[in-house]
Design an enzyme around this catalytic site. Structure first.
Site, PDB file in Angstrom:
ATOM      1  N   ASP A 219     -17.055 -21.921  42.526  1.00 43.14           N
ATOM      2  CA  ASP A 219     -18.194 -22.495  41.803  1.00 43.14           C
ATOM      3  C   ASP A 219     -17.657 -23.159  40.527  1.00 43.14           C
ATOM      4  OD1 ASP A 219     -20.911 -23.008  41.064  1.00 43.14           O
ATOM      5  OD2 ASP A 219     -20.765 -21.358  39.629  1.00 43.14           O
ATOM      6  N   SER A 220     -18.509 -23.930  39.878  1.00 40.60           N
ATOM      7  CA  SER A 220     -18.097 -24.548  38.617  1.00 40.60           C
ATOM      8  C   SER A 220     -17.946 -23.486  37.525  1.00 40.60           C
ATOM      9  CB  SER A 220     -19.147 -25.569  38.182  1.00 40.60           C
ATOM     10  OG  SER A 220     -20.410 -24.945  38.074  1.00 40.60           O
TER      11      SER A 220
ATOM     12  N   CYS B   3     -21.231 -23.823  44.607  1.00 39.64           N
ATOM     13  CA  CYS B   3     -21.804 -24.770  43.643  1.00 39.64           C
ATOM     14  C   CYS B   3     -22.630 -25.835  44.372  1.00 39.64           C
ATOM     15  CB  CYS B   3     -20.656 -25.430  42.890  1.00 39.64           C
ATOM     16  SG  CYS B   3     -21.183 -26.639  41.682  1.00 39.64           S
TER      17      CYS B   3
ATOM     18  N   GLU C  47     -27.528 -18.396  31.338  1.00 40.08           N
ATOM     19  CA  GLU C  47     -26.265 -17.869  30.806  1.00 40.08           C
ATOM     20  C   GLU C  47     -26.489 -17.073  29.529  1.00 40.08           C
ATOM     21  OE1 GLU C  47     -22.907 -20.405  30.690  1.00 40.08           O
ATOM     22  OE2 GLU C  47     -22.976 -20.657  32.871  1.00 40.08           O
TER      23      GLU C  47
ATOM     24  N   CYS D 182     -29.511 -24.650  42.602  1.00 39.51           N
ATOM     25  CA  CYS D 182     -28.444 -24.495  41.600  1.00 39.51           C
ATOM     26  C   CYS D 182     -28.091 -23.017  41.545  1.00 39.51           C
ATOM     27  CB  CYS D 182     -28.941 -24.987  40.241  1.00 39.51           C
ATOM     28  SG  CYS D 182     -27.799 -24.631  38.890  1.00 39.51           S
TER      29      CYS D 182
ATOM     30  N   HIS E  97     -27.417 -21.081  39.224  1.00 38.47           N
ATOM     31  CA  HIS E  97     -27.978 -20.282  38.128  1.00 38.47           C
ATOM     32  C   HIS E  97     -29.452 -19.938  38.307  1.00 38.47           C
ATOM     33  CE1 HIS E  97     -24.316 -21.578  36.206  1.00 38.47           C
ATOM     34  NE2 HIS E  97     -24.583 -20.853  35.133  1.00 38.47           N
TER      35      HIS E  97
END
Ligand code: DGL
Length: 268
Positions: free
Chosen positions: A10-11, A73, A152, A184, A186
């Site tokens: 993932d990024s 990702c 985050e 996404c 997140h």
């Protein structure tokens, strides 16, 4: 016979939502996770850059012996998956197709919403994948870049998060969608707050669950005597990764190693 790991990249740290689902479904598999924390975010970057980073990430996982590459990702899956598939001999799977299939299965009206990073939405990858399967579908999409830092920060129930959710998602209610793809890594972290705002009528598609279900179909989990081991690599800032990992996985992780990727790479 030597046990080869599942490789996930993932990024950054968000892909741990995908790791979490795969770990649940594959307790006996070894897993290697790479989070490109030095070069995150991928969302606003050009497709060329995301492709270049994704190739480097996948190459690193293969050099660690990965038998399959899971592109956690969404941005990489949207712009780089075809390149990765052409470039490597092992199977490479991304989140777009499983997410699309899950949305089509859930939607009764064919009115489907998609949220993701700017890169994912700009690529039209989800839109095209849905249109290929049902041409009568009405698809609406929107980038929600602020969801990434809010997740985050751990602001799962914060007034700012609630306001941001309202601002981004109100238009989807007006469009009468019955299904929303959380496109996404997140966004599953904010799922309870998103669900609270949208109510129970709108179904949410978590691409982390969707891809782990797909993996289950192509990789039979063999029961062995020992449980699978996990190894985590990042390209920067182990402490921040550890902090957010505890939020996602509800336990600390170890070991975390730092690796610098580029044309060549080294583990610090
Ligand atoms: N992992 C990215 C994705 O799923 C989100 C964070 C980023 O912009 O890199 O698209």
């Amino acid at each position: 016979m030597e046990k080869k790991p599942i490789g996930i990249f993932d990024s950054g740290v968000g892909g741990l939502t995908v790791y979490r689902e795969i770990r649940k479904k594959f307790p006996y598999e070894d897993i290697i996770y790479f989070g490109d924390t030095a070069r995150v975010p991928y969302g606003p970057k050009s497709p060329q850059t995301v492709i270049q980073y994704s190739l480097q990430n996948a190459r690193f996982l293969l050099q660690q012996g990965a038998k399959i590459i899971v592109v956690a990702c969404n941005t990489s899956s949207a712009v780089a998956l075809e390149f990765l598939k052409r470039h490597f001999l092992v199977p490479v799977i991304g989140v777009i197709e499983p997410g699309t299939n899950a949305a089509i299965e859930k939607s009764l009206t064919g009115k489907i919403g998609i949220i993701g990073t700017e890169g994912t939405i700009r690529s039209n990858a989800y839109m095209e994948a849905i249109a290929e399967k049902i041409d009568s579908a009405e698809v609406f999409s929107s980038a929600c870049p602020l969801f990434v830092p809010l997740a985050e920060e751990g602001w799962l129930d914060h007034p700012v998060t609630k306001m941001t959710i309202r601002k981004y998602l109100q238009p989807f209610i007006s469009k009468n969608i019955d299904t929303l793809i959380l496109g996404c890594t997140h966004y599953p972290i904010l799922k309870p707050a998103i669900r609270k705002f949208l109510g129970k009528e709108i179904k949410l598609v978590d691409s982390a669950i969707a891809i782990s279900n797909e993996l289950k179909e192509i990789l039979p989990d063999k029961e062995t005597e020992s449980l699978g081991k996990s190894q985590f690599f990042v390209s920067d800032n182990e402490e921040k990764f550890q902090k957010i990992a505890s939020l996602i996985l509800k336990h600390p992780i170890e070991p975390i190693k730092t690796v610098k990727l580029g044309e060549s790479w080294y583990i610090e």
